[in-house]
Every structure is written in C-alpha cells, then in structure tokens.
Design an enzyme around this catalytic site. Structure first.
Site, PDB file in Angstrom:
ATOM      1  N   GLY A   1       0.820  -1.317  -0.028  1.00 51.54           N
ATOM      2  CA  GLY A   1       0.052   0.057  -0.130  1.00 51.54           C
ATOM      3  C   GLY A   1       1.081   1.243   0.071  1.00 51.54           C
ATOM      4  N   GLY A   2       0.311   2.208   0.428  1.00 51.25           N
ATOM      5  CA  GLY A   2       0.959   3.638   0.329  1.00 51.25           C
ATOM      6  C   GLY A   2       2.204   3.668   1.498  1.00 51.25           C
TER       7      GLY A   2
ATOM      8  N   GLY B   1      26.123  13.180 -27.896  1.00 54.74           N
ATOM      9  CA  GLY B   1      25.511  13.493 -26.751  1.00 54.74           C
ATOM     10  C   GLY B   1      25.943  12.722 -25.566  1.00 54.74           C
ATOM     11  N   ALA B   2      26.213  11.517 -25.593  1.00 54.30           N
ATOM     12  CA  ALA B   2      26.885  10.909 -24.447  1.00 54.30           C
ATOM     13  C   ALA B   2      28.203  11.221 -23.916  1.00 54.30           C
ATOM     14  CB  ALA B   2      26.900   9.378 -24.739  1.00 54.30           C
TER      15      ALA B   2
HETATM   16  C1  HXC Z   1      -3.929  -4.451  12.117  1.00 52.92           C
HETATM   17  C2  HXC Z   1      -2.639  -6.291  11.266  1.00 52.92           C
HETATM   18  C3  HXC Z   1      -2.706  -5.834   9.931  1.00 52.92           C
HETATM   19  C4  HXC Z   1      -2.957  -4.638   9.679  1.00 52.92           C
HETATM   20  C5  HXC Z   1      -1.529  -7.645   9.996  1.00 52.92           C
HETATM   21  N1  HXC Z   1      -2.110  -7.642  11.270  1.00 52.92           N
HETATM   22  N2  HXC Z   1      -1.889  -6.579   9.377  1.00 52.92           N
HETATM   23  N3  HXC Z   1      -3.632  -5.711  12.260  1.00 52.92           N
HETATM   24  N4  HXC Z   1      -3.687  -3.965  10.864  1.00 52.92           N
HETATM   25  N5  HXC Z   1      -2.758  -3.823   8.769  1.00 52.92           N
HETATM   26  C6  HXC Z   1      -2.226  -8.671  12.281  1.00 52.92           C
HETATM   27  C7  HXC Z   1      -3.048  -9.963  12.137  1.00 52.92           C
HETATM   28  O1  HXC Z   1      -4.414  -9.606  12.349  1.00 52.92           O
HETATM   29  C8  HXC Z   1      -2.467 -11.040  12.809  1.00 52.92           C
HETATM   30  O2  HXC Z   1      -2.909 -10.770  14.113  1.00 52.92           O
HETATM   31  C9  HXC Z   1      -1.056 -10.412  12.860  1.00 52.92           C
HETATM   32  O3  HXC Z   1      -1.015  -9.145  12.477  1.00 52.92           O
HETATM   33  C10 HXC Z   1      -0.047 -11.274  11.837  1.00 52.92           C
HETATM   34  O4  HXC Z   1      -0.868 -11.431  10.805  1.00 52.92           O
HETATM   35  P1  HXC Z   1      -0.909 -12.601   9.786  1.00 52.92           P
HETATM   36  O5  HXC Z   1      -2.093 -12.320   8.642  1.00 52.92           O
HETATM   37  O6  HXC Z   1      -1.363 -13.717  10.932  1.00 52.92           O
HETATM   38  O7  HXC Z   1       0.419 -12.837   9.321  1.00 52.92           O
HETATM   39  P2  HXC Z   1       0.826 -13.499   7.862  1.00 52.92           P
HETATM   40  O8  HXC Z   1       0.108 -14.908   7.592  1.00 52.92           O
HETATM   41  O9  HXC Z   1       2.428 -13.562   7.753  1.00 52.92           O
HETATM   42  O10 HXC Z   1       0.260 -12.243   6.792  1.00 52.92           O
HETATM   43  C11 HXC Z   1       0.991 -11.211   6.697  1.00 52.92           C
HETATM   44  C12 HXC Z   1       0.175 -10.067   5.833  1.00 52.92           C
HETATM   45  C13 HXC Z   1      -1.377 -10.213   6.315  1.00 52.92           C
HETATM   46  C14 HXC Z   1       0.161 -10.594   4.458  1.00 52.92           C
HETATM   47  C15 HXC Z   1       0.951  -8.555   5.997  1.00 52.92           C
HETATM   48  O11 HXC Z   1      -1.504  -9.986   7.730  1.00 52.92           O
HETATM   49  C16 HXC Z   1      -2.305  -9.123   5.566  1.00 52.92           C
HETATM   50  O12 HXC Z   1      -2.567  -9.333   4.612  1.00 52.92           O
HETATM   51  N6  HXC Z   1      -2.324  -7.971   6.485  1.00 52.92           N
HETATM   52  C17 HXC Z   1      -3.115  -6.886   5.817  1.00 52.92           C
HETATM   53  C18 HXC Z   1      -2.538  -6.276   4.795  1.00 52.92           C
HETATM   54  C19 HXC Z   1      -2.980  -4.777   4.438  1.00 52.92           C
HETATM   55  O13 HXC Z   1      -4.157  -4.914   3.531  1.00 52.92           O
HETATM   56  N7  HXC Z   1      -2.671  -3.673   5.079  1.00 52.92           N
HETATM   57  C20 HXC Z   1      -3.371  -2.410   4.805  1.00 52.92           C
HETATM   58  C21 HXC Z   1      -2.680  -2.064   3.346  1.00 52.92           C
HETATM   59  S1  HXC Z   1      -3.232  -0.509   2.906  1.00 52.92           S
HETATM   60  P3  HXC Z   1      -3.005 -12.084  15.240  1.00 52.92           P
HETATM   61  O14 HXC Z   1      -3.569 -11.107  16.400  1.00 52.92           O
HETATM   62  O15 HXC Z   1      -4.032 -12.776  14.549  1.00 52.92           O
HETATM   63  O16 HXC Z   1      -1.606 -12.417  15.311  1.00 52.92           O
HETATM   64  C22 HXC Z   1      -2.160   0.357   3.739  1.00 52.92           C
HETATM   65  C23 HXC Z   1      -2.521   1.985   3.323  1.00 52.92           C
HETATM   66  C24 HXC Z   1      -1.172   2.817   3.740  1.00 52.92           C
HETATM   67  O17 HXC Z   1      -1.145   0.286   4.598  1.00 52.92           O
HETATM   68  C25 HXC Z   1      -1.469   4.136   3.124  1.00 52.92           C
HETATM   69  C26 HXC Z   1      -0.549   4.972   3.458  1.00 52.92           C
HETATM   70  C27 HXC Z   1      -0.622   6.284   2.741  1.00 52.92           C
END
Ligand code: HXC
Length: 513
Positions: free
Chosen positions: A169-170, A403-404
């Site tokens: 993401g961002g 040019g290079a």
């Molecule tokens: C809150 C989160 C989290 C998140 C993971 N966790 N991502 N909690 N917010 N964004 C938590 C899970 O619930 C889990 O908690 C623990 O972290 C570990 O995650 P798992 O899924 O069990 O681990 P894994 O299988 O290794 O997968 C990792 C992952 C997946 C691929 C990162 O967790 C995932 O897809 N997370 C969401 C990613 C996402 O969409 N983020 C938002 C992106 S948009 P527990 O308690 O069960 O251990 C963004 C916008 C930013 O970031 C913009 C900025 C401008």
C-alpha cells in the site's frame, strides 16, 4: 525502592517480548529475526538506547482497548554503528503484524525529528502489515506525517530503508523517498496493490514474489538498490553502506587510515582489447583504481549497461559512475540514465566526490527508447551532473561519442579534471556512421563503393578516433597511460579536497523528473 525496581524490570521484560514468545518463534520459522534481534545486530554492542519502550496505542474500537502491547509494534532509539551515532526504528511484526497506528507513527516521527535536528543518519527496518486497519484515517495520517519528514530530511541526513517483511500500500512511499532501499530475498515484498487487487482489476495472476519481491525490484523496477540473502546479510550491507556516507550534509564522509603511495597499476595496461568493438568488464578497471576490496556496487542488477557504486581512493569515500561495455556496449538508455542520475544526486547532496569512467557509444536508438522518454531520462543525467558541486573527475577509457560524451561528466558541464587513455575515441559518432553520412555522394558514385567506404572510414578514424583533438582544445586535461590512472586520480582528488562552488540564487532548480 526494591518493589519499584522490580515493577520497572517486569515492565521492561514484558516490553522486550513484544507480541510474545510464540510470535517471535513464528518470525524465526519464516527465517526472520525479531525487531530487537535486528537492532542488536545493527548497533555496536550495548550501545542502543531505546526511546518510547512503554508507549501504547490509544484506540478503543474493535476491542483494541483490551489489547495494548508495550512499544506498539515499533522499537525506536539510537546507538552507535562503528562508533558513529545513528538513529533507527525497527517495526515489530509480532505486535499487530507491525501495523502502523497513530502512536507507532508518533514514535517514528520523534526519532526522525531528533535525527534531523542533530544531523545523524536514520535507518528504518520495515516489517509491517501496513496501516493499522482498526484505526482508519488516524493511521493514514501517521503515514503522511512520516512521508513529510522523509522529504524534509532528504539531502540533510542519510536515510536508509531495509525491507525485511511485507511493505504494501502507501507504506511503500516512505522507503521510496529515502536514499537507499535494501530488500531481503524471499521474505520481503513491496507493492502498492497486492496480487488479489491486481487479479480483480487487471485479471493478471501473479504471486507476491513475482509482483514485488526483492529480485523483481532489483532487476525490473529498480525500486531497490540492494538485495540481501537474509536478515544478517541485510544488516551487514547497511553497515557497509553507512561507512561511505557522512553524518549529514554538513559533514564530509570519514577518511579511512591510508598511507599514500606512488603506486602504478600495470594490470590496467592489459584490460583494453585490440578491437574497439570487443567488450571488456569495466568492473576490472574499477577494482584496479580503488583501494583493495573497497567497491560496493549499488543497483547491481538494474540497467547493467551502467555501473554505479561507492569505493575509496586513498581512504576517501567516492561515488563511481561507469559505462559497462559488457552490456549493450555500455550504451545510455532510459534506465541507465535514471539510475546514474539518482546516484549522482545522492553523492552530491552528501559531499561524496564523483569519479566517472567513460566508454559509451552514445544513446540507444529506437522507438522503445524514444516513446519511453529517453530524452527526458537522459536529461536527468545531464542535469544531475551539471548541477553537482562535489569534486568531479572523468576518465575516458575508450568511446565517448555524441551527446553521451557531453552527458558523461564532460568538462563543459563542470567536471574538474578530465583524463583520457590513449585508446580514447572522442567524436560526434562512430567512424562507419559518420562516413556514410558525410561521404554519401563520394561512396555512391565510386566505382567500388565498399572499398571507398572502408578508405573513408579509415580517414575519419585516423582523424577522430583518438583523444588528441579533445586534448588540443583542453576538453581533456591530460592523456595518461592506464597504469598511471590510480595515481593521477588520487592526486586530482587531493587537489580538489577543498573545492567550493557557489550555486545560483534560486529556490530550487527544476530537474526533469
Ligand atoms: C492490523 C494487522 C494488520 C493490519 C496484520 N495484522 N496486518 N493488524 N492492521 N494492517 C495482524 C493480523 O491480524 C495478525 O494478528 C498478525 O498481524 C499477523 O498477521 P497474519 O495475517 O497472521 O500474518 P501473515 O500470514 O504472515 O500475513 C501477513 C500479511 C497479512 C500478508 C501482512 O497480515 C495481511 O495481508 N495484512 C493486511 C495487509 C493490508 O491490507 N494492510 C493495509 C494495506 S493499505 P493476530 O492477532 O492474529 O496474530 C495501507 C495503506 C497505507 O497500508 C497508506 C499510507 C498512505
């Protein structure tokens, strides 16, 4: 007091465990170290001081008020690396997947501010599931607070980002705005939108690794400057990279202890092939020119027709930009131009002198190049060199065409000292192309056009395929033997050690981004 001390120790121990032993073991099972293990490896022994160890988030939604973990998913603080003060943050995947909350962001911002105010490098070890989903816009705001600081710190302190887990993401934009990104192979990835969204929007089937793994960004996009085999290798590379950089733009990089000798490098005499169309490896030239084992290549797997990296000459940190005749004859194209331009800007903002090695047949022709903006990207390199005020030395080993020639740190765009080997060829274009244009009529009307072409080509080569026309004009300061190159370069850099160059009075130039 004993009870109070015990209470403090209990809380510190609890904080040190992050999301708990189980989650640390899961991290290990994926071949990853925990945030604190990474920090311990990065800093000199017992020098790391943690800031904000007991910070917790302030969220109450989705039951978060019952899940408060000390540190809130990021370890922040400062310590020394090879005796130098450095600030760092390490995201802790064992706590809410290292996701970024408002307080997590505040901790990072606090050390970013301290690093800038004190003129100290900043290292970010990223391992995060992105925005803390439960916090919504507060988390997005936290990211933007970091991005804003990345930009304010740009060109002031070195900023290095390691990607040691997910970065999606961002969130990718903070590393993208720092000076260097290094990704760990097999356990890290970076993308704006993940494989699921890609499938929905474009119908492409792609894995995380293919879409945004370390080698993808090292070879295809150039988003990462370096790749590491594992966490330990990643930390070692960060330490090495840091050794070439100053504390801030107000300092010069440190000089390693070195006894200056008048050494010749005879191996350089044998590098150039007989035929000027035969390739050779410019890395061999670099190795002979720099102090032993001091070359660290940056962006090694991206745009291989140009080499950029750091090295030392007589202990002094320098940036090297070199055409690579082994790949595409060392031609400049869109990727090579933007790779080199970025490197030149990085060196210039951190007072790192530049050594440019030239063997370039010109810019790559073709619709692909033109339609992808070779004009624009080539201009970036031209602009970056022209704008650089650090000491700049050029050595033309063989071709410097068209040019290079101008772009590759020529005298005309502000290089301080330009050397050429006797094998240098400096002209508007190669002999064949030039002859076909300027002797078109003579060749077509000749009894034997092929023989005439060869004869004219030889005449053109004799006149221009050498460094002497440029030397007569002073565009080349000295024609030197290959074996003398290291000695001449060291002397020239010492001469330029106190170079000061004023820049025009303006807010900032408008580099063709
Ligand atoms: C809150 C989160 C989290 C998140 C993971 N966790 N991502 N909690 N917010 N964004 C938590 C899970 O619930 C889990 O908690 C623990 O972290 C570990 O995650 P798992 O899924 O069990 O681990 P894994 O299988 O290794 O997968 C990792 C992952 C997946 C691929 C990162 O967790 C995932 O897809 N997370 C969401 C990613 C996402 O969409 N983020 C938002 C992106 S948009 P527990 O308690 O069960 O251990 C963004 C916008 C930013 O970031 C913009 C900025 C401008």
């Amino acid at each position: 007091m004993d009870k109070k001390k015990q209470e403090l120790t209990r809380r510190q121990d609890q904080a040190a465990l992050g999301g708990g032993q189980d989650r640390i073991e899961k991290q290990h099972a994926k071949g990853k170290l925990s945030a604190r293990e990474r920090i311990q490896l990065l800093f000199d022994e017992n020098t790391f001081e943690e800031i904000g160890m007991m910070v917790v988030h302030r969220s109450t939604d989705f039951g978060l008020d019952r899940q408060k973990i000390y540190g809130d998913g990021v370890v922040t603080g400062y310590g020394t690396i090879d005796g130098r003060l450095v600030y760092a943050y390490a995201q802790d995947f064992t706590v809410f997947g290292g996701s970024l909350s408002e307080t997590h962001a505040e901790k990072i911002c606090k050390i970013m501010d301290l690093a800038v105010e004190n003129g100290v490098p900043l290292i970010g070890l990223n391992d995060s599931g992105g925005a803390r989903i439960q916090e919504g816009v507060r988390s997005l705001g936290g990211y933007a607070d970091i991005f804003y600081r990345n930009v304010r710190a740009s060109g002031v302190i070195p900023q290095i980002s390691a990607i040691m887990g997910p970065c999606a993401g961002g969130a990718v934009y903070s590393p993208a705005m720092t000076d260097f990104t290094i990704m760990v192979e097999g356990s890290s990835y970076m993308f704006v939108t993940g494989p699921n969204v890609v499938k929905t929007v474009t119908n492409e089937e792609v894995t995380s690794e293919e879409l945004g793994g370390a080698m993808t960004h090292a070879t295809k996009s150039g988003v990462t400057h370096l790749t590491a085999a594992n966490d330990v290798d990643c930390i070692k590379q960060i330490q090495q990279l840091l050794s070439y950089l100053p504390q801030s733009n107000g300092n010069k990089p440190s000089i390693n202890g070195f006894v200056l000798s008048d050494e010749l490098r005879p191996k350089l005499n044998d590098i150039m092939p007989e035929s000027s169309t035969t390739p050779y490896d410019m890395r061999h030239v670099i190795t002979e020119l720099v102090d032993v084992d001091s070359f660290m290549e940056i962006h090694e797997h991206f745009a291989s027709n140009i080499i950029v990296g750091f090295g030392r000459v007589a202990g002094m940190s320098i940036g090297i930009v070199a055409n690579q005749p082994m790949h595409l004859a060392g031609v400049l194209d869109t990727d090579a131009s933007r790779k080199a331009a970025r490197f030149v800007r990085t060196c210039d903002c951190f007072n790192i002198p530049l050594l440019v090695l030239v063997d370039v047949p010109g810019f790559l022709p073709g619709t692909d190049q033109e339609w992808n903006g070779v004009i624009h990207h080539g201009a970036k390199l031209l602009y970056a060199f022209s704008d650089a005020t650090v000491p700049r030395i050029t050595l033309i080993t063989r071709k410097a065409y068209g040019g290079a020639y101008d772009v590759m740190n020529s005298k005309h765009i502000g290089a301080d000292m330009n050397f050429a080997w006797p094998t240098a060829e400096i002209a508007v274009m190669g002999a064949k192309g030039a002859t076909e244009i300027i002797f078109k009529k003579e060749i077509s009307s000749a009894d034997d056009p092929q023989a005439t072409l060869i004869e004219m080509e030889k005449e053109y080569s004799d006149m221009f395929a050498n460094p002497y026309k440029a030397a007569e004009r002073g565009f080349v300061d000295e024609v030197i033997l290959p074996e003398e190159s290291r000695r001449k370069i060291i002397k020239a850099f010492s001469l330029l050690a106190n170079k000061k160059k004023l820049t025009p009075d303006r807010k900032h130039g408008n580099i063709p981004l």
